[in-house]
Design an enzyme around this catalytic site. Structure first.
Site, PDB file in Angstrom:
ATOM      1  N   ARG A  16       0.539  -1.331   0.134  1.00  0.00           N
ATOM      2  CA  ARG A  16       0.081   0.043   0.015  1.00  0.00           C
ATOM      3  C   ARG A  16       0.955   1.200  -0.179  1.00  0.00           C
ATOM      4  O   ARG A  16       2.170   1.297  -0.006  1.00  0.00           O
ATOM      5  CB  ARG A  16      -0.730   0.046   1.053  1.00  0.00           C
ATOM      6  N   VAL A  59      10.198  -7.540   7.522  1.00  0.00           N
ATOM      7  CA  VAL A  59      11.563  -7.070   7.126  1.00  0.00           C
ATOM      8  C   VAL A  59      12.498  -6.969   8.635  1.00  0.00           C
ATOM      9  O   VAL A  59      13.589  -7.115   8.297  1.00  0.00           O
ATOM     10  CB  VAL A  59      11.921  -5.780   6.511  1.00  0.00           C
ATOM     11  N   TYR A 146      11.589   7.731  15.267  1.00  0.00           N
ATOM     12  CA  TYR A 146      11.512   7.517  13.604  1.00  0.00           C
ATOM     13  C   TYR A 146      12.434   8.423  12.866  1.00  0.00           C
ATOM     14  O   TYR A 146      13.215   7.853  12.111  1.00  0.00           O
ATOM     15  CB  TYR A 146       9.895   7.846  13.247  1.00  0.00           C
ATOM     16  N   ALA A 147      12.624   9.671  13.286  1.00  0.00           N
ATOM     17  CA  ALA A 147      13.322  10.574  12.617  1.00  0.00           C
ATOM     18  C   ALA A 147      15.139  10.020  12.677  1.00  0.00           C
ATOM     19  O   ALA A 147      15.705   9.965  11.759  1.00  0.00           O
ATOM     20  CB  ALA A 147      13.363  11.976  13.194  1.00  0.00           C
TER      21      ALA A 147
HETATM   22  N1  LIG Z   1       3.624   9.119   4.146  1.00  0.00           N
HETATM   23  C1  LIG Z   1       4.428   9.674   4.439  1.00  0.00           C
HETATM   24  O1  LIG Z   1       4.237  11.217   4.537  1.00  0.00           O
HETATM   25  C2  LIG Z   1       5.880   9.684   4.307  1.00  0.00           C
HETATM   26  C3  LIG Z   1       6.811  10.591   4.390  1.00  0.00           C
HETATM   27  C4  LIG Z   1       8.216  10.299   4.453  1.00  0.00           C
HETATM   28  C5  LIG Z   1       8.719   9.061   4.448  1.00  0.00           C
HETATM   29  N2  LIG Z   1       7.847   8.074   4.373  1.00  0.00           N
HETATM   30  C6  LIG Z   1       8.337   6.477   4.432  1.00  0.00           C
HETATM   31  O2  LIG Z   1       7.764   6.119   3.136  1.00  0.00           O
HETATM   32  C7  LIG Z   1       7.752   4.621   3.497  1.00  0.00           C
HETATM   33  C8  LIG Z   1       6.438   4.277   3.133  1.00  0.00           C
HETATM   34  O3  LIG Z   1       5.341   5.069   3.856  1.00  0.00           O
HETATM   35  P1  LIG Z   1       3.688   4.917   3.708  1.00  0.00           P
HETATM   36  O4  LIG Z   1       3.413   6.170   3.852  1.00  0.00           O
HETATM   37  O5  LIG Z   1       3.470   4.344   2.492  1.00  0.00           O
HETATM   38  O6  LIG Z   1       3.396   3.988   4.758  1.00  0.00           O
HETATM   39  P2  LIG Z   1       2.144   3.154   4.924  1.00  0.00           P
HETATM   40  O7  LIG Z   1       2.251   2.743   6.469  1.00  0.00           O
HETATM   41  O8  LIG Z   1       0.784   3.361   4.400  1.00  0.00           O
HETATM   42  O9  LIG Z   1       2.531   1.640   4.588  1.00  0.00           O
HETATM   43  C9  LIG Z   1       3.763   0.938   4.754  1.00  0.00           C
HETATM   44  C10 LIG Z   1       3.838  -0.377   4.209  1.00  0.00           C
HETATM   45  O10 LIG Z   1       4.696  -1.164   4.742  1.00  0.00           O
HETATM   46  C11 LIG Z   1       4.451  -2.313   5.418  1.00  0.00           C
HETATM   47  N3  LIG Z   1       5.052  -2.852   6.522  1.00  0.00           N
HETATM   48  C12 LIG Z   1       5.271  -2.250   7.625  1.00  0.00           C
HETATM   49  N4  LIG Z   1       5.989  -3.133   8.733  1.00  0.00           N
HETATM   50  C13 LIG Z   1       6.597  -3.926   7.997  1.00  0.00           C
HETATM   51  C14 LIG Z   1       7.408  -4.995   7.998  1.00  0.00           C
HETATM   52  N5  LIG Z   1       7.993  -5.186   9.327  1.00  0.00           N
HETATM   53  N6  LIG Z   1       7.810  -5.733   6.984  1.00  0.00           N
HETATM   54  C15 LIG Z   1       7.390  -5.717   5.867  1.00  0.00           C
HETATM   55  N7  LIG Z   1       6.364  -4.740   5.631  1.00  0.00           N
HETATM   56  C16 LIG Z   1       6.140  -3.742   6.401  1.00  0.00           C
HETATM   57  C17 LIG Z   1       2.980  -2.203   5.597  1.00  0.00           C
HETATM   58  O11 LIG Z   1       2.181  -3.284   5.743  1.00  0.00           O
HETATM   59  C18 LIG Z   1       2.541  -1.188   4.548  1.00  0.00           C
HETATM   60  O12 LIG Z   1       1.958  -1.959   3.551  1.00  0.00           O
HETATM   61  C19 LIG Z   1       8.062   4.338   4.962  1.00  0.00           C
HETATM   62  O13 LIG Z   1       9.374   4.158   5.082  1.00  0.00           O
HETATM   63  C20 LIG Z   1       7.856   5.761   5.523  1.00  0.00           C
HETATM   64  O14 LIG Z   1       8.563   5.918   6.724  1.00  0.00           O
HETATM   65  C21 LIG Z   1       6.275   8.106   4.373  1.00  0.00           C
END
Ligand SMILES: NC(=O)c1ccc[n+]([C@@H]2O[C@H](COP(=O)([O-])OP(=O)(O)OC[C@H]3O[C@@H](n4cnc5c(N)ncnc54)[C@H](O)[C@@H]3O)[C@@H](O)[C@H]2O)c1
Length: 246
Positions: A16, A59, A146-147
């Site tokens: 997702r 992971v 997280y940061a």
């Molecule tokens: N959405 C934002 O604003 C934003 C901003 C900066 C960075 N990010 C980074 O982008 C990446 C994706 O974020 P997102 O917003 O799509 O998050 P999200 O929470 O919508 O999706 C994260 C996905 O990772 C999967 N996941 C979680 N833990 C896991 C694990 N242990 N092993 C395998 N899969 C796992 C979840 O099931 C999910 O499908 C992340 O690393 C997040 O930190 C997001």
């Protein structure tokens, strides 16, 4: 079809949000994508849509990662996207919470990268892209741990870039700003403080809006492509100018 014809890619957390956007884009560009997610069902749905494969993978479990991604498999492109966040003031974060964030966001990146590197080194080709965050460069209230994990991922990718340049493997970091995904819904679920946090994130960008998974995916596709063959150890922000400051 396009820049990634014939390439085999893995996108962690591809079920997702940003990861699903990246999986779709890499497939659009011709890659065969393994969508690896702790939640198998959404990963399977994305894989079915793009003609890829899915695997249920946490992971943060190094043995499972080695079994799923290591060995003789040739993986050309690894996108370390899986991430986990818990929003609260640092004084209230419990060791259980910080261990989970470290385990997924940092140790998960270590495990996946270590699993794919030997085969990439043998093939003398590889693209590793890790999804970090602007939080890792400029900090974020309610996101201290997280940061920290996201800042560490940047240093890790730079070191992997140095160690693996002799194998023609590149390692780069993507730094999204606030992106419209289920992760932000988790912030909104906090109620008024959550809405304020999202408003502050938007105000923190120069462009004054949230980004989309597709915009982050465009950056990932570039870094995964042969066109980025002379780009390594870099940090590409897709953050609406958030890193520029106020
Ligand atoms: N959405 C934002 O604003 C934003 C901003 C900066 C960075 N990010 C980074 O982008 C990446 C994706 O974020 P997102 O917003 O799509 O998050 P999200 O929470 O919508 O999706 C994260 C996905 O990772 C999967 N996941 C979680 N833990 C896991 C694990 N242990 N092993 C395998 N899969 C796992 C979840 O099931 C999910 O499908 C992340 O690393 C997040 O930190 C997001």
């Amino acid at each position: 079809m396009g820049r990634l014809n014939g390439r085999r890619a893995v996108v962690t957390g591809g079920g997702r949000g940003i990861g699903a956007g990246i999986a779709r884009r890499l497939a659009d560009e011709g890659a065969h994508v393994l969508v690896a997610d702790i939640d198998l069902e959404p990963a399977r749905a994305v894989a079915d849509e793009i003609g890829g494969e899915a695997v249920g993978l946490d992971v943060s479990d190094p043995d499972a990662v080695r079994a799923a991604l290591g060995g003789e498999r040739t993986i050309d492109v690894l996108v370390n996207n899986a991430g986990y966040d818990e929003f609260c003031w640092f004084t209230e974060v419990t060791p259980t919470q910080w261990r989970r964030m470290l385990a997924v966001n940092l140790e998960g990146v270590f495990a996946c990268t270590q699993a794919v590197l030997p085969a990439m080194q043998r093939a003398r080709y590889g693209r590793i892209v890790t999804v970090s965050s602007e939080a890792g460069r400029i900090g974020s209230k309610g996101n201290a741990v997280y940061a920290a994990t996201k800042a560490a991922a940047i240093g890790f990718m730079k070191s992997i870039a140095r160690e693996n340049a002799r194998f023609a493997i590149t390692a780069n970091t993507l730094v999204p700003g606030p992106i419209e995904t289920p992760l932000l819904d988790k912030v909104r679920a906090l109620g008024e403080p959550g809405d304020k946090m999202v408003a502050a994130m938007i105000a923190g960008t120069q462009l004054g809006r949230l980004g989309t998974p597709e915009e982050v995916a465009a950056g990932a596709a570039f870094l995964a492509s042969e066109e980025a063959g002379f780009v390594t150890g870099e940090t590409l922000a897709v953050s609406g100018g958030m890193g520029l400051g106020a």
